[in-house]
Enzyme design. Sequence first.
Site, PDB file in Angstrom:
ATOM      1  N   HIS A  55     -26.791  33.504   8.422  1.00 20.83           N
ATOM      2  CA  HIS A  55     -25.377  33.262   8.171  1.00 20.83           C
ATOM      3  C   HIS A  55     -24.735  34.569   7.702  1.00 20.83           C
ATOM      4  CE1 HIS A  55     -25.789  28.637   7.388  1.00 20.83           C
ATOM      5  NE2 HIS A  55     -26.419  29.040   8.493  1.00 20.83           N
ATOM      6  N   GLU A  57     -23.041  35.354   5.063  1.00 26.03           N
ATOM      7  CA  GLU A  57     -23.281  35.692   3.660  1.00 26.03           C
ATOM      8  C   GLU A  57     -24.707  36.188   3.430  1.00 26.03           C
ATOM      9  OE1 GLU A  57     -20.297  32.249   3.819  1.00 26.03           O
ATOM     10  OE2 GLU A  57     -22.193  32.737   4.796  1.00 26.03           O
ATOM     11  N   CYS A  85     -22.176  27.770   2.508  1.00 28.77           N
ATOM     12  CA  CYS A  85     -23.004  26.568   2.527  1.00 28.77           C
ATOM     13  C   CYS A  85     -23.950  26.612   1.318  1.00 28.77           C
ATOM     14  CB  CYS A  85     -23.777  26.493   3.849  1.00 28.77           C
ATOM     15  SG  CYS A  85     -25.146  27.681   3.962  1.00 28.77           S
ATOM     16  N   CYS A  88     -26.265  29.669   1.365  1.00 28.55           N
ATOM     17  CA  CYS A  88     -25.581  30.933   1.089  1.00 28.55           C
ATOM     18  C   CYS A  88     -25.131  31.014  -0.371  1.00 28.55           C
ATOM     19  CB  CYS A  88     -24.407  31.116   2.038  1.00 28.55           C
ATOM     20  SG  CYS A  88     -24.926  31.322   3.756  1.00 28.55           S
TER      21      CYS A  88
END
Length: 159
Positions: A55, A57, A85, A88
């Site tokens: 992801h 992040e 999320c 993250c």
Amino acid sequence: MAFQPEERYMRMAIEKCRKGIARGQSPFGACIVKDGQAIALEHNVVWETTDITAHAEVTAIRAACKNIDDIDLTGAVIYSTTEPCPMCFSASHWARIGTIVYGASIADAAKAGFNELEVSNEDLKRIGGTGVEIVPGFMRDECVKLFEEWLSSPASRSY
């Protein structure tokens, strides 16, 4: 005094997100700032790397740690185009990032068709007992538009 986010760093994350969309990736971007300097700027590369944890992040945290040669990002701020999320958020906590600034919400991502866990950063903060500061909805309209851009791109058809 509460933290005052800077538009220029979110703009960097937004532009990085657009570059990711152009490369066939999903619409998420992140910028990490420490001591007034951007130390990482990344977009989601899940499909490119076939790594479900890549992801924006997490990728930015990996890059930031490498760039400063340390796993401790105390005092850093992460600007994310979308509310992180739970994975993250946890990675931000473990890296000791002090502030999370995000634009679009988890609900916005779900509306665009993403399989988000509907657990807010505020809930994660409360449940986990972390002191991270959360600045929600920063430049939200521009960040939500990234989902629209992605939905009209060829990349979204393979999602």
